[in-house]
Design an enzyme around this catalytic site. Structure first.
Site, PDB file in Angstrom:
ATOM      1  N   GLY A 352      72.113 -16.265  92.558  1.00  0.00           N
ATOM      2  CA  GLY A 352      72.811 -15.657  93.685  1.00  0.00           C
ATOM      3  C   GLY A 352      73.840 -16.603  94.264  1.00  0.00           C
ATOM      4  O   GLY A 352      73.863 -17.796  93.942  1.00  0.00           O
ATOM      5  N   PRO A 353      74.694 -16.109  95.119  1.00  0.00           N
ATOM      6  CA  PRO A 353      75.730 -16.961  95.728  1.00  0.00           C
ATOM      7  C   PRO A 353      75.126 -18.011  96.650  1.00  0.00           C
ATOM      8  O   PRO A 353      73.960 -17.883  97.052  1.00  0.00           O
ATOM      9  CB  PRO A 353      76.586 -15.966  96.514  1.00  0.00           C
ATOM     10  CG  PRO A 353      75.730 -14.771  96.710  1.00  0.00           C
ATOM     11  CD  PRO A 353      74.779 -14.720  95.564  1.00  0.00           C
ATOM     12  N   PRO A 354      75.883 -19.043  97.013  1.00  0.00           N
ATOM     13  CA  PRO A 354      75.359 -20.079  97.915  1.00  0.00           C
ATOM     14  C   PRO A 354      75.012 -19.497  99.284  1.00  0.00           C
ATOM     15  O   PRO A 354      75.671 -18.579  99.772  1.00  0.00           O
ATOM     16  CB  PRO A 354      76.522 -21.074  98.043  1.00  0.00           C
ATOM     17  CG  PRO A 354      77.398 -20.792  96.886  1.00  0.00           C
ATOM     18  CD  PRO A 354      77.260 -19.351  96.568  1.00  0.00           C
ATOM     19  N   GLY A 357      69.577 -18.329 100.462  1.00  0.00           N
ATOM     20  CA  GLY A 357      68.196 -18.756 100.709  1.00  0.00           C
ATOM     21  C   GLY A 357      67.371 -18.971  99.466  1.00  0.00           C
ATOM     22  O   GLY A 357      66.156 -18.815  99.506  1.00  0.00           O
ATOM     23  N   LYS A 358      67.995 -19.371  98.355  1.00  0.00           N
ATOM     24  CA  LYS A 358      67.233 -19.558  97.106  1.00  0.00           C
ATOM     25  C   LYS A 358      66.274 -20.742  97.221  1.00  0.00           C
ATOM     26  O   LYS A 358      65.088 -20.627  96.900  1.00  0.00           O
ATOM     27  CB  LYS A 358      68.191 -19.769  95.928  1.00  0.00           C
ATOM     28  CG  LYS A 358      69.122 -18.600  95.671  1.00  0.00           C
ATOM     29  CD  LYS A 358      69.986 -18.810  94.440  1.00  0.00           C
ATOM     30  CE  LYS A 358      70.984 -19.935  94.602  1.00  0.00           C
ATOM     31  NZ  LYS A 358      71.994 -19.689  95.640  1.00  0.00           N
ATOM     32  N   THR A 359      66.771 -21.877  97.685  1.00  0.00           N
ATOM     33  CA  THR A 359      65.942 -23.088  97.779  1.00  0.00           C
ATOM     34  C   THR A 359      64.861 -22.926  98.845  1.00  0.00           C
ATOM     35  O   THR A 359      63.696 -23.254  98.618  1.00  0.00           O
ATOM     36  CB  THR A 359      66.821 -24.306  98.096  1.00  0.00           C
ATOM     37  OG1 THR A 359      67.848 -24.402  97.101  1.00  0.00           O
ATOM     38  CG2 THR A 359      66.006 -25.579  98.104  1.00  0.00           C
ATOM     39  N   SER A 675      87.218  -6.930  84.707  1.00  0.00           N
ATOM     40  CA  SER A 675      86.973  -5.863  85.683  1.00  0.00           C
ATOM     41  C   SER A 675      88.176  -5.507  86.536  1.00  0.00           C
ATOM     42  O   SER A 675      88.156  -4.522  87.256  1.00  0.00           O
ATOM     43  CB  SER A 675      85.794  -6.256  86.594  1.00  0.00           C
ATOM     44  OG  SER A 675      86.128  -7.350  87.399  1.00  0.00           O
ATOM     45  N   LYS A 718      80.327  -6.622  94.769  1.00  0.00           N
ATOM     46  CA  LYS A 718      81.687  -6.108  94.987  1.00  0.00           C
ATOM     47  C   LYS A 718      81.710  -5.062  96.101  1.00  0.00           C
ATOM     48  O   LYS A 718      82.619  -5.055  96.943  1.00  0.00           O
ATOM     49  CB  LYS A 718      82.215  -5.502  93.684  1.00  0.00           C
ATOM     50  CG  LYS A 718      82.499  -6.538  92.590  1.00  0.00           C
ATOM     51  CD  LYS A 718      82.893  -5.864  91.289  1.00  0.00           C
ATOM     52  CE  LYS A 718      83.152  -6.901  90.197  1.00  0.00           C
ATOM     53  NZ  LYS A 718      83.462  -6.281  88.908  1.00  0.00           N
TER      54      LYS A 718
END
Length: 777
Positions: A352-354, A357-359, A675, A718
């Site tokens: 996912g984008p920065p 909340g991944k970490t 795209s 998008k």
């Protein structure tokens, strides 16, 4: 056996029992007991001694005193300092309490006294002989009774008296002694003591065997210790070893550590090597370091998982808003763990984008499972030895990051976060992503081999989580081993919830502000999101809130303000002028400008594609740092427009008479992918026909030479970007209809979706006036 009724004072005994013919000193301190003694001394010096059931009770009631006791004669009475009386008594006969005559100031009871007569039957004789034999065995094993006492007891011929004296010398429970006292009949008494003695002899035999075994082991250990000390002294004299050798210490640590058999064997071999080396040898330090690593790794230690699904969900919801897919996957894992005890650790890849909340989600998962948490960053790692470690032949060699992380965790089942897995690279020292193939393969990682440790380590219980901003830089073989979960950017509604529930309270606490000291309205937060940040995550939103808190803190401290209220009207005072214009979509319809949708590493974005036509010789220029795929897509769109010149009412000779320039801002940012094909074709058609493109329409899709529109990726990101930019209508390929299921309902309500499968449909929807002209024609 003769009996007679008598009335006697009663003395309750605590933790002791007196048999007939037994002489014993008693220390008496309770008022009732002293009163009973005084009464006995006034009368015939005889008193009933009966034990109480619970020795802790200070003032027992009649129900708590055994009904069978011993009538004893007071031989001597001595008053001690402190009010205690020491009395010497001798047991005379058994007696049973029939009733309590008085309970104050002492117990006065009516008893039935049993006067024993000597029995001489063959059965009693046999039981007596058996008792004498077993008592001799008991004395030999226990070694607590002097031999003279044994001789004096076994010479007694009266069976009743013999059994009572033997019982008085046994180290048994009070309840067992009371059973013997309760046995009024001599035969019954002999049988009871024989049974108790047989059991005690069996226990003493077991004690003797255990003691012998322990003594033998101790002798062996002492012998080894003595020989080691001698060896140490000899080596010290020879100058081969300094005092305080590490060998013995390491052997003790290996014995204490619960190591698998092969690990313990390897460790002991290294200890033997260490013991043969001079202390100052360079390799001795290498061996010591290696042994320390072996002993500190969690070969068997593991934490217990929290399998309560409701509690785990509560913790996940406390830490993060939304992220439904990941939370569902964690709860599914816990549910399976409840049903199947042996389960390999999952390997998830959060993409996912920065700032989404991944970490922090990985930390939350560890907290929900009650597991240890370890994080290592793989960004910029380019050496295979970072993962697998160096061989011990190298100076300063150490294990790889995986084994270091396991040592840091201290358990074999932590949550292990491999951060930024998409940012690894490779050079002449090897490819770290290839080394990770073994780590992240559930079929192989139970025997992970580190070059330094050289012994297979089990990683199958580890819960691996990797994070990435994009998957196209991750090697396909590595990606195939992971379960990829995409975390899209947050919607405006989600950001408002995250800001109010999590970020604002966190920033207030970090800046020392109370809730009543600084308030932020929801409208103000909405304005921060719309005009001061433009991102898929919430990192810049958190920075903006931190800036507001800092300025509020300064106002409170410097200007002595009691309370700061931040609203959408005074927000400019805290954050300055807005950085972005909300509703970036064109304000008015323009010729040669079409709005496209792009998907980048930082989430979705809106692109304005511009086309300019000038007289020339048919040259096609593409600018804006476009990649090869995007350039080819522009060429395909250009060819399609040429093929449809008649439909669009364009001169067939336009390519030879005009130069076409396609530009995609912003010029400093590299762009690639197919795209934007339909967007470039639409902008080109608009410029050539001089028909404006609708400002509120955005589009995405790949174009073929025949004008067919193919599906694209990143649709959710998008659409969220289009929603942020204020777009009202979105043109999507027909095959991307299924992707709308992932779009939040509030976003779908604000947008109109038109699904297209051919470029002609796109032009009808996007170009102002084209559909009307075709209908008239």
């Amino acid at each position: 056996m003769e009996t007679r009724r008598r009335s006697l004072p009663l003395l309750p005994l605590r933790g002791v029992l007196v048999f007939p013919f037994m002489v014993i000193h008693l220390d008496v301190g309770r008022e009732k007991s002293i009163a009973a003694l005084d009464q006995a001394m006034v009368a015939d010096k005889q008193i009933l001694l009966a034990s109480q059931e619970d020795a802790q009770t200070d003032d027992p009631v009649p129900e708590e005193i055994y009904s069978v006791g011993t009538i004893a004669e007071i031989k001597q009475l001595l008053k001690l300092p402190g009010g205690t009386v020491r009395v010497l008594v001798e047991g005379i006969s058994r007696a049973r309490v029939e009733k309590y005559i008085a309970v104050e100031p002492y117990y006065q009871v009516e008893v039935t006294e049993y006067l024993e007569t000597e029995e001489k039957t063959p059965e009693v004789e046999a039981l007596t002989r058996s008792l004498v034999f077993q008592f001799e065995q008991y004395v030999k094993l226990s070694k607590k009774i002097p031999a003279e006492t044994v001789v004096s007891i076994i010479t007694i011929e009266d069976a009743g008296r013999l059994s009572d004296l033997i019982a008085s010398h046994l180290t048994i429970k009070l309840a067992d002694k009371q059973r013997i006292l309760d046995a009024v009949e001599v035969r019954e008494r002999l049988e009871t003591i024989n049974g108790i003695l047989a059991k005690e002899i069996e226990i003493l035999e077991l004690e003797r065997k255990i003691n012998a075994r322990v003594r033998k082991q101790m002798e062996k250990t002492q012998k080894e210790y003595y020989l080691r000390e001698q060896l140490r002294a000899i080596q010290k004299e020879l100058g081969e070893r300094e005092e305080g050798s590490d060998g013995l210490e390491y052997r003790e640590r290996i014995e204490e550590a619960d190591l698998p058999e092969d690990v313990a064997e390897k460790a002991l071999k290294e200890v033997e090597r260490l013991e043969k080396m001079p202390a100052m040898a360079a390799e001795a330090a290498v061996v010591r370091t290696y042994l320390d690593w072996l002993l500190e790794l969690p070969w068997r230690k593991q934490t217990k998982d929290r399998l309560d699904l409701d509690q785990a969900q509560k913790i996940l919801d406390e830490d993060h808003y939304g992220l439904k897919k990941v939370k569902e996957r964690i709860l599914e894992y816990l549910a399976v763990r409840q049903l199947a005890q042996k389960l390999k650790g999952p390997i998830l890849c959060l993409v996912g984008p920065p700032g989404v909340g991944k970490t922090s989600l990985a930390k939350s998962i560890a907290r929900a499972l009650e597991r240890k948490f370890v994080r290592i960053s793989l960004g910029g790692v380019r050496d295979e030895a970072e993962i697998r470690g160096h061989r011990r032949t190298y100076v300063g060699a150490l294990p790889g990051r995986i084994i270091q992380g396991m040592r840091q965790a201290g358990s074999k089942n932590p949550v292990f976060l491999l951060d930024e897995i998409d940012k690894m690279s490779m050079d002449f020292r090897g490819d770290p992503s290839a080394a990770l193939l073994e780590v992240l393969d559930p079929e192989q990682n139970n025997v992970f081999s580190d070059h330094y440790i050289e012994i297979p380590f089990d990683l199958s219980h580890v819960f691996f989580i990797t994070t990435a901003n994009t998957t196209h830089t991750i090697p396909s073989a590595l990606l195939d081993r992971m379960e990829v979960i995409h975390l899209p950017g947050y919607t405006e509604e989600e950001k408002i919830n995250i800001g109010m529930r999590y970020l604002l309270p966190k920033q207030r606490q970090e800046h020392g502000l109370q809730k009543k000291q600084m308030t932020l309205s929801e409208n103000a937060l909405k304005k921060v999101i719309r005009e001061y940040t433009r991102e898929a995550g919430v990192r810049n939103l958190e920075r903006s809130l931190a800036a507001i808190c800092r300025k509020a803190a300064r106002e409170i401290v410097q200007e002595r303000v009691q309370r700061v209220r931040v609203t959408h009207r005074n927000l400019k005072r805290y954050l300055g002028i807005p950085r972005f214009r909300y509703g970036i979509a064109g304000q008015e319809d323009e010729v040669g400008v079409a709005t496209g949708l792009a998907w980048t590493e930082v989430g979705g974005d809106v692109l304005s594609i511009e086309v300019s036509i000038v007289p020339g010789k048919g040259k096609l220029t593409l600018t804006g740092q476009l990649g090869d795929v995007m350039r080819e897509s522009a060429q395909a769109g250009f060819s399609y427009i040429r093929s449809r010149a008649g439909y669009l009412q364009i001169s067939d000779t336009f390519p030879e008479q005009m130069d076409i320039h396609i530009h995609i801002p912003e010029g400093a940012i590299p762009k690639d992918g197919p795209s934007a094909g339909i967007t470039m074709a639409t902008a080109l058609a608009s410029a050539l026909t001089q028909k404006a493109v609708r400002a509120d329409v955005a589009m995405t899709g790949e174009i073929t030479l025949r004008g067919r529109i193919l599906p694209v990726g990143g649709v959710k990101e998008k659409i969220l970007a289009a929603h942020r930019a204020g777009v009202k209508k979105i043109l999507l390929p027909v095959e991307n209809r299924r992707d709308l299921e992932e779009i939040p309902a509030n976003v779908k309500r604000d947008l109109k979706f038109i699904f297209v499968e051919h470029m002609d449909q796109v032009l009808k929807e996007a170009l102002v006036g084209l559909a009307d002209e075709n209908n008239q024609g």
